[in-house]
Scaffold this motif. Sequence first.
Motif, mmCIF file in Angstrom:
data_model
loop_
_atom_site.group_PDB
_atom_site.id
_atom_site.type_symbol
_atom_site.label_atom_id
_atom_site.label_comp_id
_atom_site.label_asym_id
_atom_site.label_seq_id
_atom_site.Cartn_x
_atom_site.Cartn_y
_atom_site.Cartn_z
ATOM 1 N N THR A 59 0.840 -1.068 -0.032
ATOM 2 C CA THR A 59 0.310 0.666 -0.005
ATOM 3 C C THR A 59 1.060 1.242 -0.228
ATOM 4 O O THR A 59 0.708 2.111 -0.300
ATOM 5 C CB THR A 59 -0.842 -0.340 0.864
ATOM 6 N N GLN A 60 1.907 1.862 0.711
ATOM 7 C CA GLN A 60 2.948 2.574 0.674
ATOM 8 C C GLN A 60 3.386 2.618 -0.598
ATOM 9 O O GLN A 60 3.490 4.353 -0.844
ATOM 10 C CB GLN A 60 4.285 2.427 1.607
ATOM 11 N N MET A 63 0.570 4.405 -3.222
ATOM 12 C CA MET A 63 0.485 5.822 -2.371
ATOM 13 C C MET A 63 1.680 6.634 -3.350
ATOM 14 O O MET A 63 1.511 7.739 -2.738
ATOM 15 C CB MET A 63 0.078 5.809 -0.752
ATOM 16 N N GLU A 64 2.881 6.218 -2.975
ATOM 17 C CA GLU A 64 4.358 6.989 -3.322
ATOM 18 C C GLU A 64 4.173 7.297 -3.993
ATOM 19 O O GLU A 64 3.927 8.250 -5.375
ATOM 20 C CB GLU A 64 5.662 5.576 -3.099
ATOM 21 N N GLN A 67 0.865 9.842 -5.059
ATOM 22 C CA GLN A 67 1.444 10.736 -4.789
ATOM 23 C C GLN A 67 2.423 11.581 -6.078
ATOM 24 O O GLN A 67 2.287 13.022 -6.316
ATOM 25 C CB GLN A 67 2.202 11.056 -3.836
#
Length: 78
Positions: A59-60, A63-64, A67
């Motif tokens: 998930t990280q 998300m990065e 972004q």
Amino acid sequence: MLGENHALFIEFPEMQDKIKELKTSDESFKAMSDRYHQLDHRIRGLECSNIPTEDHHFTQLKMERLQLKDKIYNILMN
């Protein structure tokens, strides 16, 4: 869809010329687009293989990538 390619040229096909121009003229943009490409490649690799990864880590990464995509889009639109 798992394993889908999210390369910048696919995400923003109408802006391919501007992406190429910025990658050669703006070091900050080039660094962001390179990182975006690395993340996309890594995410697709994890999605297409049976390599176990913890959900939080996966998930990280996503998300990065999201972004960075937003930042890149804002630069392309200005």
